[in-house]
Design an enzyme around this catalytic site. Sequence first.
Site, PDB file in Angstrom:
ATOM      1  N   CYS A   1      -0.406   6.851   6.473  1.00  9.24           N
ATOM      2  CA  CYS A   1       0.337   6.187   5.042  1.00  9.24           C
ATOM      3  C   CYS A   1       0.713   7.677   4.158  1.00  9.24           C
ATOM      4  O   CYS A   1       1.227   7.523   3.282  1.00  9.24           O
ATOM      5  CB  CYS A   1      -0.760   5.422   4.571  1.00  9.24           C
ATOM      6  SG  CYS A   1      -0.867   3.825   5.415  1.00  9.24           S
TER       7      CYS A   1
ATOM      8  N   HIS B   1       1.128   5.592  -2.958  1.00 14.20           N
ATOM      9  CA  HIS B   1       1.142   4.697  -1.871  1.00 14.20           C
ATOM     10  C   HIS B   1       0.846   3.022  -2.313  1.00 14.20           C
ATOM     11  O   HIS B   1      -0.300   3.067  -2.971  1.00 14.20           O
ATOM     12  CB  HIS B   1       0.333   5.299  -0.754  1.00 14.20           C
ATOM     13  CG  HIS B   1       0.130   4.321   0.257  1.00 14.20           C
ATOM     14  ND1 HIS B   1       1.124   3.934   1.134  1.00 14.20           N
ATOM     15  CD2 HIS B   1      -1.118   4.061   1.150  1.00 14.20           C
ATOM     16  CE1 HIS B   1       0.795   3.036   1.857  1.00 14.20           C
ATOM     17  NE2 HIS B   1      -0.544   3.066   2.161  1.00 14.20           N
TER      18      HIS B   1
ATOM     19  N   ASN C   1       2.010  -3.317   2.398  1.00  6.10           N
ATOM     20  CA  ASN C   1       1.788  -1.603   2.882  1.00  6.10           C
ATOM     21  C   ASN C   1       2.698  -1.637   4.014  1.00  6.10           C
ATOM     22  O   ASN C   1       2.524  -2.096   4.939  1.00  6.10           O
ATOM     23  CB  ASN C   1       0.346  -1.832   3.479  1.00  6.10           C
ATOM     24  CG  ASN C   1      -0.101  -0.247   3.617  1.00  6.10           C
ATOM     25  OD1 ASN C   1       0.747   0.670   3.591  1.00  6.10           O
ATOM     26  ND2 ASN C   1      -1.123   0.054   3.827  1.00  6.10           N
TER      27      ASN C   1
HETATM   28  O1  UT7 Z   1      -2.893   2.459   3.863  1.00  3.90           O
HETATM   29  C1  UT7 Z   1      -3.974   2.868   3.824  1.00  3.90           C
HETATM   30  C2  UT7 Z   1      -5.250   2.684   3.125  1.00  3.90           C
HETATM   31  N1  UT7 Z   1      -5.451   1.324   3.253  1.00  3.90           N
HETATM   32  C3  UT7 Z   1      -6.443   0.990   2.068  1.00  3.90           C
HETATM   33  O2  UT7 Z   1      -6.564   1.792   1.594  1.00  3.90           O
HETATM   34  C4  UT7 Z   1      -6.812  -0.471   2.159  1.00  3.90           C
HETATM   35  C5  UT7 Z   1      -8.230  -0.479   1.777  1.00  3.90           C
HETATM   36  N2  UT7 Z   1      -8.872  -1.870   1.667  1.00  3.90           N
HETATM   37  C6  UT7 Z   1      -8.615  -2.647   0.812  1.00  3.90           C
HETATM   38  O3  UT7 Z   1      -7.607  -2.937   0.257  1.00  3.90           O
HETATM   39  C7  UT7 Z   1      -9.603  -3.919   0.936  1.00  3.90           C
HETATM   40  O4  UT7 Z   1     -10.716  -3.357   1.407  1.00  3.90           O
HETATM   41  C8  UT7 Z   1      -9.241  -5.337   1.803  1.00  3.90           C
HETATM   42  C9  UT7 Z   1      -7.884  -5.837   1.059  1.00  3.90           C
HETATM   43  C10 UT7 Z   1      -8.824  -4.926   3.075  1.00  3.90           C
HETATM   44  C11 UT7 Z   1     -10.410  -6.096   1.721  1.00  3.90           C
HETATM   45  O5  UT7 Z   1     -10.751  -6.373   0.376  1.00  3.90           O
HETATM   46  P1  UT7 Z   1     -12.249  -6.486  -0.010  1.00  3.90           P
HETATM   47  O6  UT7 Z   1     -12.291  -6.792  -1.529  1.00  3.90           O
HETATM   48  O7  UT7 Z   1     -12.871  -5.185   0.329  1.00  3.90           O
HETATM   49  O8  UT7 Z   1     -12.990  -7.492   0.757  1.00  3.90           O
HETATM   50  P2  UT7 Z   1     -13.879  -7.501   1.944  1.00  3.90           P
HETATM   51  O9  UT7 Z   1     -13.545  -6.907   2.971  1.00  3.90           O
HETATM   52  O10 UT7 Z   1     -15.092  -7.082   1.150  1.00  3.90           O
HETATM   53  O11 UT7 Z   1     -14.273  -9.069   2.391  1.00  3.90           O
HETATM   54  C12 UT7 Z   1     -14.624 -10.170   1.375  1.00  3.90           C
HETATM   55  C13 UT7 Z   1     -14.512 -11.396   1.912  1.00  3.90           C
HETATM   56  C14 UT7 Z   1     -15.132 -11.325   3.435  1.00  3.90           C
HETATM   57  O12 UT7 Z   1     -15.912 -12.572   3.575  1.00  3.90           O
HETATM   58  P3  UT7 Z   1     -17.551 -12.801   3.576  1.00  3.90           P
HETATM   59  O13 UT7 Z   1     -18.205 -11.860   4.272  1.00  3.90           O
HETATM   60  O14 UT7 Z   1     -17.678 -12.060   2.229  1.00  3.90           O
HETATM   61  O15 UT7 Z   1     -17.807 -14.126   3.605  1.00  3.90           O
HETATM   62  C15 UT7 Z   1     -14.062 -11.467   4.456  1.00  3.90           C
HETATM   63  O16 UT7 Z   1     -14.252 -11.903   5.615  1.00  3.90           O
HETATM   64  O17 UT7 Z   1     -13.364 -11.837   2.185  1.00  3.90           O
HETATM   65  C16 UT7 Z   1     -13.068 -12.301   3.448  1.00  3.90           C
HETATM   66  N3  UT7 Z   1     -11.702 -11.823   3.918  1.00  3.90           N
HETATM   67  C17 UT7 Z   1     -10.655 -13.004   3.897  1.00  3.90           C
HETATM   68  N4  UT7 Z   1     -10.702 -13.980   3.123  1.00  3.90           N
HETATM   69  C18 UT7 Z   1      -9.602 -14.592   3.279  1.00  3.90           C
HETATM   70  C19 UT7 Z   1     -11.279 -10.901   4.273  1.00  3.90           C
HETATM   71  N5  UT7 Z   1      -9.916 -11.010   4.608  1.00  3.90           N
HETATM   72  C20 UT7 Z   1      -9.745 -12.081   4.354  1.00  3.90           C
HETATM   73  C21 UT7 Z   1      -8.417 -12.954   3.954  1.00  3.90           C
HETATM   74  N6  UT7 Z   1      -8.465 -14.170   3.700  1.00  3.90           N
HETATM   75  N7  UT7 Z   1      -7.139 -12.492   4.546  1.00  3.90           N
END
Ligand code: UT7
Length: 310
Positions: free
Chosen positions: A112, A237, A267
């Site tokens: 990215c 980005h 993204n």
């Molecule tokens: O381009 C390069 C750089 N990329 C980035 O910088 C991306 C960086 N990361 C992010 O943007 C975020 O970490 C995400 C959007 C990927 C995830 O958001 P988060 O707030 O960090 O969520 P999490 O990974 O901590 O997940 C929270 C919960 C989990 O469930 P439990 O374990 O709390 O029950 C996940 O399983 O959300 C769940 N979850 C979803 N639920 C519904 C993860 N993806 C989804 C989904 N729909 N698509």
Amino acid sequence: MGSKISGLGMYVPERILTNHDLEKILDTSDEWITTRTGIKERHIAEEWVKASDLAVNASKEALDMAGISPKDIDVVLVATSTPDMIFPSTACFLADKLGCRNPMAFDFSAACSGFIYGLTIADSFLKSGKASNVLLVGSEVFSKIIDWSDRTTAVLFGDGAGAVVLTSSNDESDILSTVMKSEGSHWHLLHCQVGEKLRMQGRETFKQAVKSMEQACNKALSKAGLTKEDIKLVIPHQANIRIIDALAEKLEIPKEKVYANIHKYGNTSAASIPIAMYEAYKEGKINRGDYILLTAFGGGLTWGAVVLKF
Ligand code: UT7
């Protein structure tokens, strides 16, 4: 002589995949995706469409704006993690499809951060006198490396291309400072092995992204001898609206001065900054003579920032 962005172009495939469409194939919801990422929809290329196809359309627009012929391009640079083939380079296909005349042409991968790295490469070619016109394109078809059964990544990415023409110029437009960094020991946070699908540890990547981009922005500003008050618009980005908002807060720059169009495209990796820059320009948010701060973060890890006078 300065390195002037003389042309901008973008292209996204016609097909739109909304959060509601994703609700039908994954255990997810529009509410979750919107609140956690800011994304509402993304564009997805048809199966037979390659990165060079998206790049051609974006490049034609950038060349038109610059008022130069493909034959005047000395160097074609394509930032991509989703090339047409392992080799030849997507840049060679692009140069051929545009009708360039035997330019130097190559791809590079900085995930990215590709567009930020590419601006630095282009600037070096121009300032050393080795080129007069450089075409730099970020083009990605991440839909081809997404695991469509993995809700933690499938909702985040989209396809698209953004292009700029950079030209040696003696007016005041210029790339004023660049900062580029990498940390290979964190490769596992965000990667795609050959022949496999993209994997990401989202939460840790998020933390690294905010911290790294903040540091790069501050360094690029001080190298340019400018302060955040001088900056008309920050174009980061587009990975997650919460990352963009957290960066604005850390930099103490009001949200209105930080551009976001992630809701429309998700993204698009190396394409996200040139697409955002194109739209900011079309919306009248940046004009000639404005100071602009660009910053990116991605797999590698890679990150960086550029200050330019548009
Ligand atoms: O381009 C390069 C750089 N990329 C980035 O910088 C991306 C960086 N990361 C992010 O943007 C975020 O970490 C995400 C959007 C990927 C995830 O958001 P988060 O707030 O960090 O969520 P999490 O990974 O901590 O997940 C929270 C919960 C989990 O469930 P439990 O374990 O709390 O029950 C996940 O399983 O959300 C769940 N979850 C979803 N639920 C519904 C993860 N993806 C989804 C989904 N729909 N698509």
